[in-house]
Design a protein around this motif. Sequence first.
Motif, PDB file in Angstrom:
ATOM      1  N   LEU A  93       0.610  -1.199   0.001  1.00 28.92           N
ATOM      2  CA  LEU A  93       0.035   0.010  -0.081  1.00 28.92           C
ATOM      3  C   LEU A  93       0.996   1.342   0.077  1.00 28.92           C
ATOM      4  O   LEU A  93       1.714   1.437   0.857  1.00 28.92           O
ATOM      5  N   PRO A  94       0.735   2.160  -1.210  1.00 28.96           N
ATOM      6  CA  PRO A  94       1.669   3.241  -1.020  1.00 28.96           C
ATOM      7  C   PRO A  94       1.161   4.304   0.236  1.00 28.96           C
ATOM      8  O   PRO A  94      -0.159   4.257   0.755  1.00 28.96           O
ATOM      9  N   LYS A  95       1.979   5.067   0.632  1.00 30.62           N
ATOM     10  CA  LYS A  95       1.967   5.834   1.940  1.00 30.62           C
ATOM     11  C   LYS A  95       0.713   7.087   1.487  1.00 30.62           C
ATOM     12  O   LYS A  95      -0.033   7.296   2.271  1.00 30.62           O
ATOM     13  N   THR A  96       0.944   7.364   0.427  1.00 33.59           N
ATOM     14  CA  THR A  96      -0.091   8.511  -0.032  1.00 33.59           C
ATOM     15  C   THR A  96      -1.608   8.038  -0.030  1.00 33.59           C
ATOM     16  O   THR A  96      -2.446   9.004   0.200  1.00 33.59           O
ATOM     17  N   SER A  97      -1.856   6.768  -0.261  1.00 28.04           N
ATOM     18  CA  SER A  97      -3.223   6.191  -0.374  1.00 28.04           C
ATOM     19  C   SER A  97      -3.735   6.414   1.069  1.00 28.04           C
ATOM     20  O   SER A  97      -4.923   6.720   1.075  1.00 28.04           O
ATOM     21  N   TYR A  98      -3.031   6.204   2.235  1.00 28.36           N
ATOM     22  CA  TYR A  98      -3.410   6.354   3.592  1.00 28.36           C
ATOM     23  C   TYR A  98      -3.512   7.763   3.653  1.00 28.36           C
ATOM     24  O   TYR A  98      -4.464   8.256   4.525  1.00 28.36           O
ATOM     25  N   GLN A  99      -2.633   8.599   3.306  1.00 27.06           N
ATOM     26  CA  GLN A  99      -2.315  10.105   3.655  1.00 27.06           C
ATOM     27  C   GLN A  99      -3.436  10.760   3.003  1.00 27.06           C
ATOM     28  O   GLN A  99      -4.030  11.863   3.570  1.00 27.06           O
ATOM     29  N   ASN A 100      -4.109  10.674   2.090  1.00 26.96           N
ATOM     30  CA  ASN A 100      -5.366  11.018   1.277  1.00 26.96           C
ATOM     31  C   ASN A 100      -6.654  10.882   2.179  1.00 26.96           C
ATOM     32  O   ASN A 100      -7.610  11.610   1.716  1.00 26.96           O
ATOM     33  N   LEU A 101      -6.703  10.213   3.020  1.00 28.27           N
ATOM     34  CA  LEU A 101      -7.967   9.769   3.330  1.00 28.27           C
ATOM     35  C   LEU A 101      -8.525  11.034   4.299  1.00 28.27           C
ATOM     36  O   LEU A 101      -7.379  11.440   5.340  1.00 28.27           O
ATOM     37  N   PRO A 102      -9.596  11.379   4.434  1.00 28.68           N
ATOM     38  CA  PRO A 102      -9.870  12.380   5.416  1.00 28.68           C
ATOM     39  C   PRO A 102     -10.304  11.915   6.590  1.00 28.68           C
ATOM     40  O   PRO A 102     -10.548  10.704   6.666  1.00 28.68           O
ATOM     41  N   GLU A 103     -10.552  12.955   7.540  1.00 26.66           N
ATOM     42  CA  GLU A 103     -10.731  12.365   9.131  1.00 26.66           C
ATOM     43  C   GLU A 103     -12.284  12.888   9.204  1.00 26.66           C
ATOM     44  O   GLU A 103     -12.644  13.509  10.138  1.00 26.66           O
ATOM     45  N   THR A 104     -13.068  12.231   8.242  1.00 27.50           N
ATOM     46  CA  THR A 104     -14.676  12.826   8.287  1.00 27.50           C
ATOM     47  C   THR A 104     -15.209  11.344   8.143  1.00 27.50           C
ATOM     48  O   THR A 104     -14.856  10.111   7.894  1.00 27.50           O
ATOM     49  N   PRO A 105     -16.671  11.278   8.352  1.00 26.81           N
ATOM     50  CA  PRO A 105     -17.470  10.310   8.117  1.00 26.81           C
ATOM     51  C   PRO A 105     -17.410   9.679   6.848  1.00 26.81           C
ATOM     52  O   PRO A 105     -17.473  10.550   5.806  1.00 26.81           O
ATOM     53  N   GLY A 106     -17.552   8.470   6.518  1.00 26.09           N
ATOM     54  CA  GLY A 106     -17.904   7.952   5.151  1.00 26.09           C
ATOM     55  C   GLY A 106     -17.623   6.454   5.218  1.00 26.09           C
ATOM     56  O   GLY A 106     -17.517   5.619   6.142  1.00 26.09           O
ATOM     57  N   ILE A 107     -17.381   5.812   3.739  1.00 19.75           N
ATOM     58  CA  ILE A 107     -16.971   4.391   3.712  1.00 19.75           C
ATOM     59  C   ILE A 107     -15.648   4.556   2.866  1.00 19.75           C
ATOM     60  O   ILE A 107     -15.358   5.332   2.160  1.00 19.75           O
ATOM     61  N   TYR A 108     -15.028   3.606   3.205  1.00 18.36           N
ATOM     62  CA  TYR A 108     -13.577   3.227   2.614  1.00 18.36           C
ATOM     63  C   TYR A 108     -13.637   1.663   1.979  1.00 18.36           C
ATOM     64  O   TYR A 108     -14.440   0.732   2.299  1.00 18.36           O
ATOM     65  N   TYR A 109     -12.944   1.613   0.949  1.00 19.22           N
ATOM     66  CA  TYR A 109     -12.731   0.361   0.286  1.00 19.22           C
ATOM     67  C   TYR A 109     -11.281  -0.173   0.191  1.00 19.22           C
ATOM     68  O   TYR A 109     -10.188   0.758   0.012  1.00 19.22           O
ATOM     69  N   PHE A 110     -11.222  -1.430   0.645  1.00 17.84           N
ATOM     70  CA  PHE A 110      -9.629  -1.699   0.461  1.00 17.84           C
ATOM     71  C   PHE A 110      -9.634  -2.428  -1.033  1.00 17.84           C
ATOM     72  O   PHE A 110     -10.472  -3.358  -1.230  1.00 17.84           O
ATOM     73  N   LEU A 111      -8.795  -2.147  -1.894  1.00 16.89           N
ATOM     74  CA  LEU A 111      -8.505  -2.768  -3.090  1.00 16.89           C
ATOM     75  C   LEU A 111      -6.979  -3.619  -3.162  1.00 16.89           C
ATOM     76  O   LEU A 111      -6.010  -3.311  -2.627  1.00 16.89           O
ATOM     77  N   ASN A 112      -7.245  -4.715  -4.046  1.00 16.93           N
ATOM     78  CA  ASN A 112      -6.114  -5.504  -4.238  1.00 16.93           C
ATOM     79  C   ASN A 112      -5.177  -5.166  -5.459  1.00 16.93           C
ATOM     80  O   ASN A 112      -5.586  -4.013  -6.016  1.00 16.93           O
ATOM     81  N   SER A 113      -4.226  -5.623  -5.921  1.00 18.74           N
ATOM     82  CA  SER A 113      -3.248  -5.031  -6.967  1.00 18.74           C
ATOM     83  C   SER A 113      -4.121  -5.265  -8.271  1.00 18.74           C
ATOM     84  O   SER A 113      -3.650  -4.422  -9.047  1.00 18.74           O
ATOM     85  N   LYS A 114      -5.331  -5.764  -8.491  1.00 15.99           N
ATOM     86  CA  LYS A 114      -6.163  -5.903  -9.520  1.00 15.99           C
ATOM     87  C   LYS A 114      -7.040  -4.785  -9.560  1.00 15.99           C
ATOM     88  O   LYS A 114      -8.030  -4.852 -10.382  1.00 15.99           O
ATOM     89  N   LYS A 115      -7.228  -4.115  -8.682  1.00 14.73           N
ATOM     90  CA  LYS A 115      -8.095  -2.978  -8.436  1.00 14.73           C
ATOM     91  C   LYS A 115      -9.561  -3.413  -8.076  1.00 14.73           C
ATOM     92  O   LYS A 115     -10.696  -2.945  -8.195  1.00 14.73           O
ATOM     93  N   GLU A 116      -9.542  -5.091  -7.622  1.00 15.62           N
ATOM     94  CA  GLU A 116     -10.798  -5.308  -7.154  1.00 15.62           C
ATOM     95  C   GLU A 116     -11.253  -5.075  -5.498  1.00 15.62           C
ATOM     96  O   GLU A 116     -10.090  -5.078  -4.739  1.00 15.62           O
ATOM     97  N   ILE A 117     -12.357  -4.769  -5.693  1.00 16.60           N
ATOM     98  CA  ILE A 117     -12.648  -4.099  -3.897  1.00 16.60           C
ATOM     99  C   ILE A 117     -12.724  -5.516  -3.040  1.00 16.60           C
ATOM    100  O   ILE A 117     -13.471  -6.511  -3.307  1.00 16.60           O
ATOM    101  N   ILE A 118     -11.850  -5.638  -2.036  1.00 17.72           N
ATOM    102  CA  ILE A 118     -11.913  -6.892  -1.066  1.00 17.72           C
ATOM    103  C   ILE A 118     -12.678  -6.455   0.181  1.00 17.72           C
ATOM    104  O   ILE A 118     -12.963  -7.460   0.751  1.00 17.72           O
TER     105      ILE A 118
END
Length: 375
Positions: A93-118
């Motif tokens: 996981l690139p560090k920027t992917s985590y840093q771009n997350l806001p500290e607000t309510p919402g939903i999040y997706y974990f994606l694998n190397s094929k860009k599939e939502i896991i």
Amino acid sequence: VQQEFRRAGLEFVRKKLCSVRLSRKVFPGLKSYSLGKLCSSLKIPLENRHRAAGDAHATTLLFQRILESPQGKEAISRFLNARSQESTLPPHLPKTSYQNLPETPGIYYFLNSKKEIIYVGKAINLKKRVLSHFYDKSEKELIMCRETADLDFECSGSELVALLMEAAAIKKYYPRYNRAQKSRKPTFGLFTYTDQSGIRHLAINKLQKGQNSLKVFYKPTEARLFLEALCTEFGLCAKFCHLQDGVSHCNHFRVPQCSGVCRGIETPDTYNLRIENALRALDQKAENILIREKGRHTDEEALVWIAEGMYRGYGFVPKMSEVNSLEDLEPFLTPQKAYPETAQIIGAYLLKNPEKGREIARMDVPGAIETGRLL
């Protein structure tokens, strides 16, 4: 503090110490390591509990006590040398992917190397919640995090909308690591038809895709109890409401006997009038409401739409928009399907937030809007 540094174009990062983990190491054997119990066990004064100043002062005294303990400095040094939170990110996981997350309510997706939502999750604080996955050392979390190669998110503005967005996303993507809410539970519908004798029937059947019904249920027992209550209230026949099959006339143990349509005493026309009255009352009980919630930013508000007692979707409306009817809202609403989970989410929300009930805007659906168009 970090946000203010970011606004100035600077990166502010400091290592953190967990008071719970540190106290477990320095003061082993205590029954609880919450701040209140720690202060009680160590005779640390704690005033104005759960207030910023009171908790901060008590935490400072606790830290001083740890420093003064025989193994305190060594433990602190070891904890500070441990990997920081951000270095616990999954290896792919690139560090920027985590840093771009806001500290607000919402939903999040974990994606694998094929860009599939896991995995899909909801959070009041997206950044904090995602980070908690990387600290969880359970086998499932470790395997999932090793597969995670990217993150994505959607802001919701409120926890209610986040819950509804999460339920919809799980049903849409069927992520591998989401165990709850994945199964498509059958729904049941209330139907009516007229037989060759001219008698109008009511019946509960499984709802097939594309079918319209008078009312939707998510459990067969719930549907049956509703139909029993309807029969009792309007004097309907248990046989012709299919609460009893294979009988010559009704004799249901929870429903009083009807006026005799099943025994040829009452005419179909007279009985059918009571069916019409029951269905008319059913229509009147169906509510059309809009639940107002916080938007994703200060210039908008979120709306959750319930039409005829059923969840229809959510939307975000700019506060400057002129909205006088549901027709005006239609461009802002995101249509959604109703599931047992969404019914439970909204029901629990209204029970836990009675003050929100007073803020609900009740609207009649204009005749020009056909609900099916929005489904």
